[in-house]
Each structure stands twice: as C-alpha cells, then as structure tokens.
Enzyme design. Structure first.
Site, PDB file in Angstrom:
ATOM      1  N   LYS A  76       6.271   2.428   5.183  1.00  9.39           N
ATOM      2  CA  LYS A  76       7.623   2.147   4.658  1.00  9.39           C
ATOM      3  C   LYS A  76       8.742   3.094   4.794  1.00  9.39           C
ATOM      4  CE  LYS A  76       5.854  -2.045   3.001  1.00  9.39           C
ATOM      5  NZ  LYS A  76       4.603  -1.995   3.142  1.00  9.39           N
TER       6      LYS A  76
HETATM    7  C1  LIG Z   1       3.644  -3.068   3.277  1.00  6.40           C
HETATM    8  C2  LIG Z   1       2.340  -2.743   3.660  1.00  6.40           C
HETATM    9  C3  LIG Z   1       1.446  -3.518   4.605  1.00  6.40           C
HETATM   10  C4  LIG Z   1       1.880  -4.984   5.089  1.00  6.40           C
HETATM   11  O1  LIG Z   1       3.246  -4.647   5.764  1.00  6.40           O
HETATM   12  P1  LIG Z   1       4.226  -6.019   6.077  1.00  6.40           P
HETATM   13  O2  LIG Z   1       5.112  -5.586   6.751  1.00  6.40           O
HETATM   14  O3  LIG Z   1       4.354  -6.653   4.538  1.00  6.40           O
HETATM   15  O4  LIG Z   1       3.289  -7.177   6.828  1.00  6.40           O
HETATM   16  C5  LIG Z   1       0.473  -2.883   5.073  1.00  6.40           C
HETATM   17  N1  LIG Z   1      -0.324  -1.820   4.589  1.00  6.40           N
HETATM   18  C6  LIG Z   1       0.558  -0.999   3.839  1.00  6.40           C
HETATM   19  C7  LIG Z   1      -0.038   0.367   3.401  1.00  6.40           C
HETATM   20  C8  LIG Z   1       1.773  -1.621   3.249  1.00  6.40           C
HETATM   21  O5  LIG Z   1       2.298  -0.752   2.439  1.00  6.40           O
END
Ligand SMILES: *Cc1c(COP(=O)(O)O)cnc(C)c1O
Length: 496
Positions: free
Chosen positions: A114
């Site tokens: 993120k």
């Molecule tokens: C948010 C997240 C995901 C999923 O990503 P999306 O964009 O919601 O599909 C997968 N792995 C981790 C560690 C995340 O923080």
C-alpha cells in the site's frame, strides 16, 4: 482526459483527474474511470526501461493525470520513491526459479505494498487542492483490512489542510498491524476500531460518502471528505507503474525479448491491485494472463469461473487478513471497462439488494480471456511459506504465499510456458506468528515477541520500520459500533 463515474449512464458528468482524486468516490456511488485507456507501444516500453522507478512513474502517471503539469508529477514521484523512503528500490523483482519471480512491493515505510500508492497519493492530492482551487479542508475517511490504514496514516501524517481517520475491524487485523495503527503519530490523525469485519468498515465509509446530511455537518466544521482507499483513482493509478516496471526489469536483464508476454499472479482482496494490472494489459503492456489469487474467502475465484458473484456466504478470518473481503469494490471498474455503465449500474443494484448478481455470457467470456481464478486455503498457504523457504531460502508473508500457491496450481493446470511474476504484497514480519507457525510448525505468540523469534529462526533481519514500534505509546485504544463511525468523524472535525 476526463473521468466518469462507472454508473454515469449518460456520460455527462465528466471531471478532471485532479477533481477525481479530490472526490474519491462519485456522488452516484460509482467509481471514477478515465474516458479511455491510453495505449503504449514498444518504443514507450524501451524508453521506460532506461529510467529509474520515479521516472517510470512520471511517464505513466502523466498519461492519466493530464491536468497536472508533468514537472509536478515528477516532483511528487521523486519525493515519494526516494532511496530514503524505499531503500533498495520501490519494486525490486527477485528471481526464485527458472520461470518464477517475486515482485516485492513492501520496501516502503510501513512494509506493505500500500505504501507504493500511499506515499505519492497525498502529494497528488495536495497538488489537486491547488489545481482545483478548492477552499475547504479535507477529511480522509479510510476503511482498512489492516495495511491501507497504516500506510495512509503515514502518507497523510502532518499534511497541510488534511485530517485522516481510519476505521479497522478491531478483531480482524494482525497484532502487528493493530499496534502499527494505534500508536500512530501526527496531529492530524485518528484511528478507531469497529466491532465488525472489513466489509462493515468499508460499507460504513461508503455510506458516509453518500450521506448528504453528514456532508453538510462536516462542511460546517470546514471539511469535505475524500478517500484513500482503492475506490479512489489516485490510489489505483500509481499501482499500474510496478507492472510496467517488472516487465522493464525482465527486459533489461535479458530474461525476455521485446514483445514477449509475462503473467502476473496477484493476491487479491478489494480487486484494486489486480485491476491495475488489467489496466496495464489494456494499455498494451505484453501481459499474458492475470491470475487472481484468493484465500479461503474465495468469492472471486467462483466469480471468475462462473460469472456469479454471490456474497451470501460465510466470512472467514484467515492468516491473510488483508484479503478477508467479500465485497471487492474495484470489480465494478472491471465490469464497467468491459460492459459500460448501464450494465454495471444494474449489477451493482442487484449486489446491494440481493447480495448477488450474474454477469452475461459476453462479459464472462471477456473476463475469461484475461483472468484465471485460483484460491489457497489456510493449510495450502502455510505449505507455500514452508516450501518456498526450503526450496529457495525465500521468506514470504501469508498474502504472498497465497499468490505463490495459486501460481503453482495455475502453472500445473494451464501450462502457460511464460515467465510468472507473483506479486509480493507484505513483509513476512507483518505476520510473524503465522509465518513462524508455518515454518517451525510450532505455536508462536501473537505479539511483537514473534518478530524476534522469526528473525532468530530464519537468520533474517527485522525491517527497520518494524523495530521498536511496540514500545510507542498507544494513542488510539477506542473501538465503536459501525453506527458510531459518523459521530467519530464529526467529533474529529470539531477538534482543533
Ligand atoms: C491490500 C492487500 C492485498 C489486497 O489488495 P487489493 O488491492 O485489495 O486486492 C493483498 N495483500 C496485502 C498484504 C494487502 O495489504
């Protein structure tokens, strides 16, 4: 380039990219999408290969954020993707086996992918305030399944004219994730647990965005709302970059020739990350298939295989909590891209009234041309962690393990014969007890002690951002009912 809501059937409410980033979600409840998807060619990809990550980001973002001066985008990208913020690079590609890579996206300040979007997005939002001449201050409302919350808090901390409030499922995140959030610093930050799961948090936030009375009350305190979740286009567009970057790296290292296709396997929750990959493919980056990897909450696997999206099913709390989601918001963008606004609006209406919809055969056929759906249960996730460690000495977290497990099943079933980059979304140290349990088959405490134990067991280092945070004072112990989210926001707006 203008942006339209996925539910704007007459296509008459186009707005600029800076406005789309400011607003986050459209007033009709839809999500903003660019009016067309820019196309690139081999020479663009060649040019990109010569650039560093910030340069690659500048080129790609400029194709979408057309009302931003390119020099501004470059300044944002340089500041976001500096060596200091992402030591060793924003998206290093690690080769594991002959045809298997791990695209590591967690070398930023909060150790989850993120960060890649949330380091640059606040900068883009600040510029948007200037470009649009908006007078009011902003309150960013965030629902998190664990990682978005911390990354957004870090990204927006102490930003001018912006407050940020994060809602997380109080029992639905790892201990490390929770501690990261409730010890958050910054004058403009607030964090609140809710009694419910991620879908409750996300629905609560979406309902507030649609609540006109709430908007009025907030406006009286001087604030408009915006979103840092992947419903905001400003979150998605920076995620397109690392798919190009991975391709360029394989090209530069001579692993592929120009024009060769590669596959990506993406651990998926809200469908944001994998949708960014789909956009890259639609831009003509040579991508073969996109493997949508789910955990035990495998609603997307079923959808991709049958065209039926049915959320009337049990919700499971798993060791990969950031994927414990039954309402994948960005699926709406995929359906819109394929079928247009009218059909999208119909399906979304069914989703909220019946909790279920079935897409037409034409839509399903189009999805099947690009996507494969696989899922990994808890045992398979643990097995993947241990197998990668034994086979390659590669340590991965639970979400990455879901992707690796699905990538292996995909390779066995579909024999694609293309290089596969599995997307690695979090540091193993964000989920130390689950990882330790998978490796050592022993119970590990669910707390910060597990960080040291994992380090001792694997002889790997605890990432810098995760050292010592557990001794920071807890600033936000509070938990509320989903109905209390509104009041939390209003009281935060009133705080000076
Ligand atoms: C948010 C997240 C995901 C999923 O990503 P999306 O964009 O919601 O599909 C997968 N792995 C981790 C560690 C995340 O923080």
């Amino acid at each position: 380039m203008l942006y339209y809501s996925t539910r704007d059937c007459e296509r008459k409410n186009g707005i600029t990219s800076s406005e789309a980033i400011l607003r986050g979600i459209a007033p009709d409840g839809g999500l903003y999408m660019p009016e067309s998807i820019p196309q690139v060619d081999e020479s663009f990809i060649n040019k990109l290969s010569q650039l560093d990550y910030a340069g690659r980001a500048t080129e790609i973002l400029s194709l979408f954020l057309t009302d931003y001066p390119k020099a501004d985008i470059e300044a944002c990208a340089r500041a976001a993707y500096s060596e200091e913020r992402f030591p060793g690079g924003a998206a290093p590609l690690k080769r594991l086996g002959d045809d298997l890579w791990s695209l590591e996206l967690w070398h930023g300040p909060t150790c989850a992918f993120k960060d890649i979007a949330l380091q640059i997005m606040p900068k883009l939002l600040s510029k948007a305030l200037g470009i649009t001449g908006a007078k009011e201050n902003l309150m960013i409302l965030v629902a998190t399944s664990g990682d978005t919350g911390k990354a957004a808090l870090e990204g927006y901390r102490d930003a001018d004219r912006i407050k940020i409030i994060v809602f997380y499922p109080s029992e639905g995140v790892s201990r490390v994730q929770k501690l990261q959030m409730i010890t958050q610093k910054g004058e403009n930050t607030r964090v609140c647990g809710i009694r419910g799961n991620f879908d409750d948090a996300q629905n609560g936030v979406k309902a507030l965005f649609a609540d006109k009375e709430f908007a009025k009350e907030l406006a009286r305190a001087g604030y408009a709302t915006s979103s840092a979740n992947s419903i905001n286009w400003g979150r998605l567009v920076p995620q397109i970059v690392y798919y190009f970057s991975a391709y360029c790296d394989m090209l530069s290292e001579g692993r592929i020739n120009q024009g060769d296709e590669i596959d990506f396997c993406v651990p998926t929750g809200n469908f944001g990350d994998i949708f960014a990959a789909y956009i890259a493919k639609r831009m003509e980056l040579p991508v073969g298939r996109l493997v949508c990897a789910s955990n035990r909450n495998n609603i997307l696997t079923d959808f991709i295989r049958t065209g039926v999206y049915d959320r009337n099913r049990p919700f499971y709390t798993t060791s990969s909590p950031s994927m414990d989601i039954l309402i994948s918001s960005n699926l709406e963008r995929l359906i819109y891209t394929i079928a247009g606004p009218s059909e999208t609006a119909e399906y979304m209406k069914l989703l909220s009234s019946e909790g279920r919809y079935k897409v037409s055969d034409a839509v399903l056929g189009e999805i099947a041309r690009s996507f494969s759906g696989y899922c990994a249960g808890e045992d398979e996730t643990a097995e993947a962690i241990s197998a990668l460690w034994k086979k390659y000495g590669y340590l991965c977290d639970t979400h990455t393990a879901v992707a690796m497990s699905c990538a292996a099943r995909y390779a066995a079933a579909e024999r694609p014969g293309r290089p596969m980059a599995a997307v690695s979304t979090a540091s193993p140290y964000k989920f130390p007890s689950s990882v330790l349990r998978a490796l050592a088959a022993s119970e590990a405490p669910d707390g910060p002690e597990a960080l040291q134990m994992l380090s001792d067991y694997t002889k790997t280092d605890i990432p810098l951002p995760l050292r010592g945070f557990d001794s920071a004072p807890v600033r936000f112990p509070g938990v509320c009912e989903p109905e209390g989210m509104r009041g939390e926001c209003l009281s935060f707006a009133g705080d000076r």
